[in-house]
Write an enzyme that holds these catalytic residues in place. Structure first.
Site, short mmCIF file in Angstrom:
data_model
loop_
_atom_site.label_atom_id
_atom_site.label_comp_id
_atom_site.label_asym_id
_atom_site.label_seq_id
_atom_site.Cartn_x
_atom_site.Cartn_y
_atom_site.Cartn_z
N PHE A 212 -11.92 -2.37 5.44
CA PHE A 212 -10.97 -1.66 6.31
C PHE A 212 -11.20 -2.04 7.76
O PHE A 212 -11.92 -1.35 8.49
CB PHE A 212 -11.15 -0.15 6.14
CG PHE A 212 -10.63 0.43 4.84
CD1 PHE A 212 -10.32 -0.38 3.76
CD2 PHE A 212 -10.46 1.80 4.72
CE1 PHE A 212 -9.85 0.16 2.57
CE2 PHE A 212 -9.98 2.35 3.53
CZ PHE A 212 -9.67 1.53 2.46
N GLU B 277 -7.43 4.47 -8.78
CA GLU B 277 -8.76 4.90 -8.32
C GLU B 277 -9.41 5.91 -9.26
O GLU B 277 -8.77 6.85 -9.73
CB GLU B 277 -8.65 5.49 -6.91
CG GLU B 277 -9.99 5.70 -6.24
CD GLU B 277 -9.89 5.62 -4.73
OE1 GLU B 277 -10.91 5.86 -4.06
OE2 GLU B 277 -8.80 5.30 -4.21
N LYS C 286 -10.27 1.13 -9.00
CA LYS C 286 -10.81 1.29 -7.65
C LYS C 286 -12.03 2.20 -7.68
O LYS C 286 -11.99 3.30 -8.26
CB LYS C 286 -9.75 1.90 -6.71
CG LYS C 286 -8.70 0.91 -6.27
CD LYS C 286 -7.68 1.56 -5.33
CE LYS C 286 -8.23 1.69 -3.94
NZ LYS C 286 -7.17 2.14 -2.99
N THR D 228 -13.42 -0.27 -2.86
CA THR D 228 -12.68 0.18 -1.68
C THR D 228 -13.61 0.89 -0.69
O THR D 228 -14.78 1.10 -0.96
CB THR D 228 -11.51 1.09 -2.09
OG1 THR D 228 -10.69 1.34 -0.96
CG2 THR D 228 -12.01 2.41 -2.68
N ASP E 65 0.86 -1.18 0.00
CA ASP E 65 0.00 0.00 0.00
C ASP E 65 0.90 1.24 0.00
O ASP E 65 1.13 1.87 1.03
CB ASP E 65 -0.89 -0.02 1.25
CG ASP E 65 -2.09 0.90 1.14
OD1 ASP E 65 -2.32 1.45 0.05
OD2 ASP E 65 -2.81 1.07 2.15
#
Length: 407
Positions: free
Chosen positions: A254, A172, A208, A232, A81
C-alpha cells in the site's frame, strides 16, 4: 476534445465494422493497434493487439484519443478495486481490466446495499449457513453459523465478479484471524470449497490474508496445496520478503498509506512522485523479487497524491510512478482519472532487468525469530498493519450485525 474511455468504447461498439483501429501509444507512431470490440467475452486474448504497418492502413483514424489507462494496461495488468457489480462490469467491458479485488468493506457494503441483487446474495448466504450448521433444534454454535454466512456472502459476491472479469478475484479470510495461522487455513479451504460448489475453479480465486507472520505462514501452507494467495496490508519490505519466501502468489503493498506515515513523521506536505516513500518501498520489493527469481507478483494498491491533493492531477502520481510493475489494483475513481488523461503521461518506470540490477538487498532467509527481531524496528510496518487490521475488523463487525438482523 477529450472523452472518457468508457464513453469512447460505448460509441465504438455501435459502429460497423466492429474492429476499430487506433494508434498504439506504447509503440512507435507507425504501429497501429486493432481491438475487436465485437468480442463480448472480453477475455485476455481480446486485448492482444495486432501489429500492422501504418503504410497499409493510411485511412485509419489518427485523431482517436488514447488514454493513459489504455497505455498503462499495455505494460501492467490492471485489477479493479471494487465490489460494485455495475461498475466492475462497465470497466471489464473495456478489455483493460482483467482482475478484481474485494475486502471486508466491499462485502459489508454489499450486505447493506438494498439492491435486490445484493439482497439475494445475503438471503442465499443466510440460508446456506443455516443448512450446513443448524439442526431442527436450532444453531448450536451461533458464531460458526455467522462465520459461514459471512464467507458465503463473500463467495456470492466473488462469483458475480468472476463472471465479469477474465482473470482472478481476491476474497479475504476473516480479518479477525490475522494472527491465527491454522484457523486462517481452515477458513480459506472452506471458502475455496464454497467456490467449487458454485462451479468456480480455485485457479480463478486468490485468498487474501493479512501480512502478519501468521498470515504469511497460512499462505505457505495453502500455496503448497495449490490454493493461491494474496498477502494484503503490506507496508514493509520485511513483509514482502517473507511473503516471497513463503511462495505467495501475490502481495498487495500500500504505497499511499506508507506515504501517509512518512508525511506524518516528517511534516512534509508532499513529495516528487519518484521520491515518494511509498513508491520507493514498492520498487524495492519488486527489485528483490526480480533479482532473486521469486515468482511472487507485486500488485500495489491504496493510492495517494504524492505531491498533495491540492495539485491538479496528483491523484494518480503513485500509479504513474509505478507504471510497468507486475499488476495494480485501482479504484474506479482513479481508473476514471486515468481514462481522461493523455497517454503521453505514461512512461514505463519499472522493468524487471533494471529493477534486479538496482537491488542492494541480500536474500536473507527469514525465520520466525529473525522476522520478529526485524519487525520490532519497523515502526511504519507495525503501525500501519495494526491500523489496517483494526479498520477491516470494524467493517467485519458491521457485517456480522447485518447478518444477525437477517437471521
Amino acid at each position: 476534445m477529450k472523452f472518457p474511455l468508457l464513453t469512447i468504447v460505448a460509441a465504438l461498439t455501435a459502429l460497423s465494422p466492429a474492429s476499430v483501429a487506433a494508434f498504439s501509444p506504447s509503440h512507435h507512431a507507425t504501429t497501429i493497434k486493432l481491438y475487436d470490440i465485437s468480442n463480448t467475452s472480453w477475455g485476455i486474448s481480446s486485448r492482444t493487439p495486432v501489429r500492422i504497418s501504418a503504410t497499409t492502413t493510411s485511412k485509419a483514424p489518427t485523431s482517436l484519443y488514447i488514454s493513459a489507462l489504455e497505455t498503462l494496461a499495455d505494460m501492467t495488468i490492471l485489477s479493479i478495486d471494487s465490489g460494485d457489480i455495475d461498475t466492475v462490469s462497465s470497466y471489464a467491458k473495456t478489455g483493460l481490466i482483467t482482475d478484481a479485488t474485494t475486502n471486508p468493506l466491499f462485502v459489508s457494503q454489499a450486505a447493506a446495499n438494498g439492491d435486490v441483487r445484493y439482497e439475494a446474495m445475503v438471503s442465499d448466504a443466510v440460508s446456506y449457513a443455516k443448512r450446513v450448521t443448524c439442526t431442527e433444534g436450532g444453531c448450536p454454535v451461533p458464531e460458526e453459523t455467522l462465520n459461514v454466512a459471512m464467507d458465503k456472502l463473500a463467495v456470492n459476491l466473488g462469483r458475480e465478479l468472476v463472471n465479469l472479469v477474465p482473470g482472478r478475484v481476491s476474497t479475504e479470510v476473516d480479518i479477525r484471524l490475522s494472527y491465527d495461522t491454522q484457523r486462517s487455513v481452515e477458513r480459506a479451504r472452506s471458502i475455496i470449497g464454497m467456490y467449487k460448489e458454485c462451479g468456480v475453479p480455485s485457479n480463478r480465486i486468490l485468498i487474501k490474508l493479512a501480512g502478519t507472520w501468521e498470515g504469511v505462514q497460512a499462505a505457505r501452507i495453502l500455496e503448497a496445496e495449490g490454493i493461491q494467495c494474496n498477502i494484503t496490508l503490506v507496508f514493509s519490505f520485511l513483509q514482502a520478503a517473507a511473503s516471497a519466501q513463503a511462495k505467495a502468489y501475490l502481495i498487495s503493498p500500500f504505497p499511499g498509506r506508507i506515504l501517509d506515515w512518512h508525511k506524518k513523521q516528517s511534516g512534509t506536505a508532499g513529495y516528487s512522485p519518484d521520491a515518494d516513500p511509498g513508491v520507493l518501498a514498492v520498487k524495492r520489493m519488486y527489485a528483490y523479487f526480480r533479482k532473486f527469481g521469486y515468482n511472487t507478483i507485486c500488485m500495489p494498491a491504496s493510492w495517494r497524491p504524492s505531491r498533495g491533493s491540492e495539485v491538479l492531477g496528483s491523484d494518480v502520481d503513485e500509479i504513474l510512478a509505478l507504471a510497468g510493475v507486475d499488476e495494480m489494483t485501482i479504484p474506479p475513481s482513479l481508473l476514471n482519472s486515468l481514462s481522461i488523461l493523455e497517454s503521453t503521461n505514461v512512461v514505463r518506470k519499472v522493468e524487471p532487468m533494471g529493477a534486479a540490477a538496482s537491488c542492494n538487498d541480500p536474500d536473507f532467509k527469514l525465520t520466525e525469530e529473525s522476522y520478529a527481531a526485524y519487525w520490532k524496528t519497523d515502526v511504519c510496518g507495525q503501525e500501519k498493519l495494526k491500523e489496517g487490521i483494526d479498520a477491516f475488523t470494524v467493517e467485519t463487525e458491521k457485517l456480522i450485525k447485518i447478518l444477525i438482523d437477517k437471521f
